[in-house]
Motif scaffolding. Sequence first.
Motif, PDB file in Angstrom:
ATOM      1  N   PRO A  47      40.919  38.249  44.040  1.00 35.41           N
ATOM      2  CA  PRO A  47      39.729  37.484  44.427  1.00 35.41           C
ATOM      3  C   PRO A  47      40.089  36.081  44.913  1.00 35.41           C
ATOM      4  CG  PRO A  47      39.931  37.487  42.063  1.00 35.41           C
ATOM      5  CD  PRO A  47      41.056  38.340  42.578  1.00 35.41           C
ATOM      6  N   ALA A  48      40.927  36.011  45.944  1.00 36.79           N
ATOM      7  CA  ALA A  48      41.376  34.729  46.487  1.00 36.79           C
ATOM      8  C   ALA A  48      41.722  34.932  47.944  1.00 36.79           C
ATOM      9  CB  ALA A  48      42.585  34.200  45.715  1.00 36.79           C
ATOM     10  N   THR A  49      41.735  33.826  48.685  1.00 43.20           N
ATOM     11  CA  THR A  49      42.092  33.871  50.102  1.00 43.20           C
ATOM     12  C   THR A  49      43.589  33.630  50.234  1.00 43.20           C
ATOM     13  OG1 THR A  49      39.906  33.013  50.694  1.00 43.20           O
ATOM     14  CG2 THR A  49      41.618  32.913  52.371  1.00 43.20           C
ATOM     15  N   VAL A  50      44.310  34.664  50.650  1.00 44.12           N
ATOM     16  CA  VAL A  50      45.766  34.616  50.733  1.00 44.12           C
ATOM     17  C   VAL A  50      46.198  35.010  52.138  1.00 44.12           C
ATOM     18  CG1 VAL A  50      47.938  35.410  49.749  1.00 44.12           C
ATOM     19  CG2 VAL A  50      45.885  35.317  48.313  1.00 44.12           C
ATOM     20  N   THR A  51      47.059  34.200  52.736  1.00 39.29           N
ATOM     21  CA  THR A  51      47.695  34.533  54.007  1.00 39.29           C
ATOM     22  C   THR A  51      49.183  34.663  53.775  1.00 39.29           C
ATOM     23  OG1 THR A  51      46.019  33.389  55.324  1.00 39.29           O
ATOM     24  CG2 THR A  51      48.145  33.800  56.372  1.00 39.29           C
ATOM     25  N   LEU A 379      39.949  26.629  34.367  1.00 41.18           N
ATOM     26  CA  LEU A 379      39.395  27.984  34.344  1.00 41.18           C
ATOM     27  C   LEU A 379      39.380  28.556  35.759  1.00 41.18           C
ATOM     28  CD1 LEU A 379      37.671  30.305  32.949  1.00 41.18           C
ATOM     29  CD2 LEU A 379      35.658  28.952  33.619  1.00 41.18           C
ATOM     30  N   ARG A 380      39.618  29.859  35.845  1.00 42.71           N
ATOM     31  CA  ARG A 380      39.448  30.549  37.123  1.00 42.71           C
ATOM     32  C   ARG A 380      38.918  31.947  36.838  1.00 42.71           C
ATOM     33  NH1 ARG A 380      40.500  30.146  42.414  1.00 42.71           N
ATOM     34  NH2 ARG A 380      40.634  32.117  43.544  1.00 42.71           N
ATOM     35  N   ALA A 381      37.885  32.369  37.601  1.00 41.97           N
ATOM     36  CA  ALA A 381      37.283  33.688  37.441  1.00 41.97           C
ATOM     37  C   ALA A 381      36.919  34.225  38.817  1.00 41.97           C
ATOM     38  CB  ALA A 381      36.041  33.616  36.553  1.00 41.97           C
ATOM     39  N   GLY A 382      37.038  35.535  38.984  1.00 45.72           N
ATOM     40  CA  GLY A 382      36.715  36.122  40.269  1.00 45.72           C
ATOM     41  C   GLY A 382      36.489  37.613  40.170  1.00 45.72           C
ATOM     42  N   ALA A 383      35.905  38.162  41.236  1.00 48.23           N
ATOM     43  CA  ALA A 383      35.615  39.595  41.285  1.00 48.23           C
ATOM     44  C   ALA A 383      35.794  40.092  42.710  1.00 48.23           C
ATOM     45  CB  ALA A 383      34.197  39.882  40.800  1.00 48.23           C
ATOM     46  N   VAL A 384      36.283  41.330  42.835  1.00 47.21           N
ATOM     47  CA  VAL A 384      36.434  42.012  44.121  1.00 47.21           C
ATOM     48  C   VAL A 384      35.740  43.355  44.006  1.00 47.21           C
ATOM     49  CG1 VAL A 384      38.037  42.941  45.824  1.00 47.21           C
ATOM     50  CG2 VAL A 384      38.644  40.887  44.545  1.00 47.21           C
ATOM     51  N   PHE A 391      35.429  48.146  53.716  1.00 47.30           N
ATOM     52  CA  PHE A 391      34.883  46.818  53.440  1.00 47.30           C
ATOM     53  C   PHE A 391      35.153  46.418  51.985  1.00 47.30           C
ATOM     54  CE2 PHE A 391      32.400  47.792  57.199  1.00 47.30           C
ATOM     55  CZ  PHE A 391      32.321  46.562  57.823  1.00 47.30           C
ATOM     56  N   ARG A 392      35.443  45.135  51.783  1.00 43.50           N
ATOM     57  CA  ARG A 392      35.589  44.545  50.451  1.00 43.50           C
ATOM     58  C   ARG A 392      34.850  43.219  50.422  1.00 43.50           C
ATOM     59  NH1 ARG A 392      41.052  46.268  51.136  1.00 43.50           N
ATOM     60  NH2 ARG A 392      41.542  44.199  51.950  1.00 43.50           N
ATOM     61  N   ALA A 393      34.179  42.963  49.306  1.00 37.91           N
ATOM     62  CA  ALA A 393      33.519  41.681  49.083  1.00 37.91           C
ATOM     63  C   ALA A 393      34.139  41.026  47.858  1.00 37.91           C
ATOM     64  CB  ALA A 393      32.015  41.862  48.875  1.00 37.91           C
ATOM     65  N   ARG A 394      34.241  39.707  47.865  1.00 38.68           N
ATOM     66  CA  ARG A 394      34.818  39.007  46.726  1.00 38.68           C
ATOM     67  C   ARG A 394      34.128  37.669  46.519  1.00 38.68           C
ATOM     68  NH1 ARG A 394      38.476  35.460  49.164  1.00 38.68           N
ATOM     69  NH2 ARG A 394      39.250  36.150  51.193  1.00 38.68           N
ATOM     70  N   ALA A 395      34.201  37.195  45.285  1.00 40.86           N
ATOM     71  CA  ALA A 395      33.643  35.903  44.928  1.00 40.86           C
ATOM     72  C   ALA A 395      34.503  35.318  43.813  1.00 40.86           C
ATOM     73  CB  ALA A 395      32.187  36.032  44.466  1.00 40.86           C
ATOM     74  N   SER A 396      34.618  33.988  43.792  1.00 41.79           N
ATOM     75  CA  SER A 396      35.438  33.359  42.756  1.00 41.79           C
ATOM     76  C   SER A 396      34.960  31.947  42.492  1.00 41.79           C
ATOM     77  CB  SER A 396      36.913  33.329  43.175  1.00 41.79           C
ATOM     78  OG  SER A 396      37.101  32.504  44.302  1.00 41.79           O
TER      79      SER A 396
END
Length: 508
Positions: A47-51, A379-384, A391-396
Amino acid sequence: MRHILLLAGVLGGGLPAIVLAQTAVPTFEDALVVSASLDAEERGAVPATVTVVEAEELEARQANSLAEAIGVVPGVTVAQSGGPGQQTSLFLRGGESDQTLLLWNGIPLNNPYFGGVNWQFVSTDGVARIEVVRGPFSALYGSNALGGVVQVFTGSRQGGTVRLEGGENGYGRAGVAAGADLGPVRLDVTGHVRRGDGELPNSFFDSDELLARSLWSIRPGVQLGLLVRGNDASSGIPQSGGQPTPRRTIDWKEREIAVPFRAALGTWEVEAQLSQTLFDSAFRDPDSLFNQASDTESEGLRGRTVVTWRPDESFWVAAGSEVERLEVTDSSSFGINLDGARQRTWAAFGQASWGVGPVRLDLGLRRDDNDVYGAKTSLRAGAVAALGGGFRARASYGEAFRAPSLGELYFPFYGNPELRPETGATWEVGIEREANGWRFALVGFQTRQRNLIDSHPVTFTAVNIGRAESQGVEAEVSFTRGIYSLRLDGTRLTTENLDTGRPLLRRP
């Protein structure tokens, strides 16, 4: 204009032959990322933006410096004050240049003096992979990961390669890379020698670098390694304030050494690393009013251990600890500024990842305890969620901080031992699709930062008075098939200094 000749030979003998390219063998699977969590995960499950910038892309673009390699990544802004070797800053999503954590094979390269990175001196020799993770990651790495993390991984190659370049203004560069298996030990060596006068008087840039990596397979699943890197660079500074400075220079020496260990034992995995970094800079300007000169020595000692339990593919949990000691000594033409100033940090952290059907949830927490500024919890929390059809949706949501550097704490007439860490919180949502070689991604984010360290308008000492906000959208379209790859991306970023109401400087 640069002219390039690439020679390749096999270790142990044989005449070299001219070839088009020989790229490094990636250390990690292309679908996995390791910088966005405590355990390697598929990029689509994070659940993060990775390049990820692979060795093949670096070779195709002939990118010799890290700043050049990642300058085209969405959300990344590179500001360079001149040609190669001149002061270079990197901004992630509107954050300050000292709010990005740079890791080289897990070793932090941020200078303890004022927290920044000399991006202009980090080459891509021997690099197999670069991961750029945007967003707050203090829950995994502690201080400096307020805007994001850039991690560089060196790789392995079979045989040897010699690369020669030459061009205008006295430019010349020779690079070498070689690797071999010596029984249970894997050995890789890369390095370069660079010389160049630059386009302006006193804009030369000379650089020498050598790095070596050995990996000993003690038994199946158990490995012990040694990483060593040395970089010596020298740059001329052609002007200051619009006035020529024909003899102003800066010399930079950097040393890293690390001992990594990894053991995979059934459902358990242990990773540990001890490391030391040494930075040494010398600034000279014999034509200045006071024959200006300064010398700085910085050292970082670190130890980090992570234990992971993965009973099945749907669940894993990891916990670890980290200790760090930073020290800086600085002197100038006017005397000693810092004499062995230091700070120590101990941290404990953990992360859990749980997959339920098409949804994966991540939760991470870290507690840093520092002998100067006290304690800080992140703290860090996220979901995919897999939506079907590729298609995939994510939020963090993530919290992060940047600890005051030793220069901000103790530099004469500027430092303030009462400084608190800069803090930030970021919300992020995104959607992406991958199918038939195509990849589409759209991400929106908002970051609020508090307690930013700035100079007091009256006393000129460092104080926590800054507030900022940045929000934006990143978009990417890419297509890959065989040896062909096409990518189009862009970022729309809005920043605001909440104290003045004006946009932040040097942001797009």
